[in-house]
Design an enzyme around this catalytic site. Structure first.
Site, PDB file in Angstrom:
ATOM      1  N   LYS A 257       0.827  -1.202   0.000  1.00 39.78           N
ATOM      2  CA  LYS A 257       0.000   0.000   0.000  1.00 39.78           C
ATOM      3  C   LYS A 257       0.869   1.262   0.000  1.00 39.78           C
ATOM      4  O   LYS A 257       1.863   1.340   0.717  1.00 39.78           O
ATOM      5  CB  LYS A 257      -0.926   0.001   1.212  1.00 39.78           C
ATOM      6  CG  LYS A 257      -1.886  -1.180   1.240  1.00 39.78           C
ATOM      7  CD  LYS A 257      -2.702  -1.234   2.510  1.00 39.78           C
ATOM      8  CE  LYS A 257      -1.858  -1.533   3.722  1.00 39.78           C
ATOM      9  NZ  LYS A 257      -2.661  -1.780   4.936  1.00 39.78           N
TER      10      LYS A 257
ATOM     11  N   THR B 172      -8.513   9.347   8.172  1.00 41.21           N
ATOM     12  CA  THR B 172      -8.084   8.098   7.534  1.00 41.21           C
ATOM     13  C   THR B 172      -7.895   6.973   8.552  1.00 41.21           C
ATOM     14  O   THR B 172      -7.193   6.000   8.283  1.00 41.21           O
ATOM     15  CB  THR B 172      -6.767   8.318   6.767  1.00 41.21           C
ATOM     16  OG1 THR B 172      -5.782   8.848   7.676  1.00 41.21           O
ATOM     17  CG2 THR B 172      -6.958   9.284   5.615  1.00 41.21           C
TER      18      THR B 172
ATOM     19  N   GLY C  66      -8.337   3.698  10.300  1.00 44.68           N
ATOM     20  CA  GLY C  66      -8.904   2.412   9.933  1.00 44.68           C
ATOM     21  C   GLY C  66      -8.861   2.075   8.452  1.00 44.68           C
ATOM     22  O   GLY C  66      -9.494   1.111   8.017  1.00 44.68           O
ATOM     23  N   THR C  67      -8.103   2.832   7.672  1.00 45.04           N
ATOM     24  CA  THR C  67      -8.075   2.580   6.223  1.00 45.04           C
ATOM     25  C   THR C  67      -7.472   1.215   5.888  1.00 45.04           C
ATOM     26  O   THR C  67      -7.982   0.504   5.017  1.00 45.04           O
ATOM     27  CB  THR C  67      -7.293   3.676   5.489  1.00 45.04           C
ATOM     28  OG1 THR C  67      -6.025   3.869   6.140  1.00 45.04           O
ATOM     29  CG2 THR C  67      -8.050   4.990   5.495  1.00 45.04           C
ATOM     30  N   GLY C  68      -6.386   0.850   6.566  1.00 43.48           N
ATOM     31  CA  GLY C  68      -5.755  -0.441   6.286  1.00 43.48           C
ATOM     32  C   GLY C  68      -6.653  -1.606   6.653  1.00 43.48           C
ATOM     33  O   GLY C  68      -6.767  -2.590   5.904  1.00 43.48           O
ATOM     34  N   CYS C  69      -7.302  -1.511   7.814  1.00 45.59           N
ATOM     35  CA  CYS C  69      -8.243  -2.552   8.243  1.00 45.59           C
ATOM     36  C   CYS C  69      -9.377  -2.685   7.232  1.00 45.59           C
ATOM     37  O   CYS C  69      -9.773  -3.790   6.854  1.00 45.59           O
ATOM     38  CB  CYS C  69      -8.824  -2.210   9.611  1.00 45.59           C
ATOM     39  SG  CYS C  69      -7.613  -1.930  10.921  1.00 45.59           S
TER      40      CYS C  69
END
Length: 265
Positions: free
Chosen positions: A173, A204, A206-209
C-alpha cells in the site's frame, strides 16, 4: 449468505480493528464473525492501553466459529504477540480456510506499537506462508523485507522478499508515500500498479483494516484476487472521500456511504 471472519483487535473508538472489519463486511453484504485478539483503549488521537487476549481464548473463538459455521474468507489484523501469532497459525492450519487476507498490523495511525518487536519473526515464519495475500503499508513492508524503501525498485524488491517468505501475493500500500497513494500488487510473477489520488483529509483512521476486510469480503463473494483488490481499492477511496470529522484526531472513514447515497436518492 457468504461469510467472513476477522481475527483482530477491538478499537473502542470504532474506526479501526474489529469494528471497521465488521462494518466493511456488512457493507459488502457478507455476514461477519469475529475473533478478538486484544482490547485497546483508543480514540482518534491515541492508544491509551492494550490488553492482549490469551492464546487459549483466541484458539477457542476460532474453533467455535469454524466448528459451526462455514467460513468463506478470513481477514487477520492485529495479533499483538508471538505466541498469539503461533496459536492463530496452528488453529487455522487445522481448518484450512480457502482465503486468508493478512494485514500485518504493527503501528497504529497515532504511532503506537500494536505488535511486539519479537513477534515479527513469528509473523514471517508462521502466518505469511499461509496467506493468500499480505497487505503491508510502506513501514510494515520495510520491517518484513529488512530493506529501506526509497525508490520504485526498492518497492519491487520488497515485494519479492515478502513473496519469498511464502505469501502467494502482496499488495504493498502506498498511503505513506509522499505522492499519490499508488498501491503495488505482485502475484509472484507480475507487478500491477493500482493508481490512486491523494485525498486532502486527515480522516483516515482504519483505512488499512477496511481495505483488507473489503478484499476478504470480495473474495468471500466469489471474486478472484485481482478483481477483489480492484473493487476494494475503489471502495476505500470513496469511503475516505465520504469520511467523518469525528473526534480531535484522525476521524473514521465512511463504511456505509453506498447506503447513504441510496437513501438520498
Amino acid at each position: 449468505m457468504k461469510t467472513a471472519l476477522t481475527i483482530a483487535g477491538s478499537d473502542s473508538g470504532g474506526g479501526a480493528g474489529i469494528q471497521a472489519d465488521l462494518k466493511t463486511f456488512s457493507a459488502h453484504h457478507v455476514f461477519g464473525m469475529s475473533v478478538i485478539t486484544a482490547v485497546t483503549a483508543q480514540n482518534t488521537v491515541e492508544v491509551r492501553s492494550i490488553q492482549t487476549m490469551s492464546k487459549e481464548i483466541i484458539r477457542d473463538q476460532i474453533s467455535a466459529v469454524f466448528d459451526d459455521i462455514e467460513v468463506h474468507a478470513v481477514k487477520i489484523g492485529m495479533l499483538g504477540s508471538a505466541e498469539n501469532i503461533e496459536m492463530v497459525a496452528k488453529t487455522l492450519h487445522t481448518y484450512k480456510p480457502q482465503h486468508i487476507i493478512l494485514d500485518p498490523v504493527m503501528i497504529s495511525k497515532s504511532g503506537d506499537h500494536l505488535l511486539e518487536i519479537d513477534a515479527v519473526e513469528a509473523l514471517k515464519k508462521h502466518l505469511i506462508p499461509m496467506a493468500t495475500i499480505v497487505t503491508p503499508n510502506l513501514p510494515e513492508a520495510e520491517t518484513l523485507s529488512g530493506i529501506t524503501i526509497q525508490s520504485k525498485q526498492d518497492l519491487y524488491e520488497a515485494c519479492q522478499i515478502i513473496e519469498q517468505l511464502g505469501a502467494k501475493a502482496i499488495l504493498l500500500k502506498g498511503g505513506h508515500s509522499a505522492g499519490d497513494p499508488n498501491d503495488l500488487y505482485y502475484d509472484g510473477a507480475n507487478y500491477t500498479w493500482l493508481r490512486g489520488e491523494r485525498i486532502l483529509t486527515k480522516n483516515t483512521h482504519g483505512t488499512g483494516c477496511t481495505l483488507s476486510s473489503a478484499i476478504a469480503a470480495n473474495m468471500a463473494n466469489g471474486l478472484g484476487i485481482e478483481d477483489a483488490i480492484y473493487h476494494a481499492k475503489e471502495y476505500i477511496t470513496k469511503a475516505i472521500c465520504e469520511s467523518f470529522a469525528i473526534g480531535k484526531g484522525h476521524g473514521p472513514v465512511n463504511h456505509f456511504y453506498r447506503f447513504q447515497e441510496v437513501h438520498q436518492l
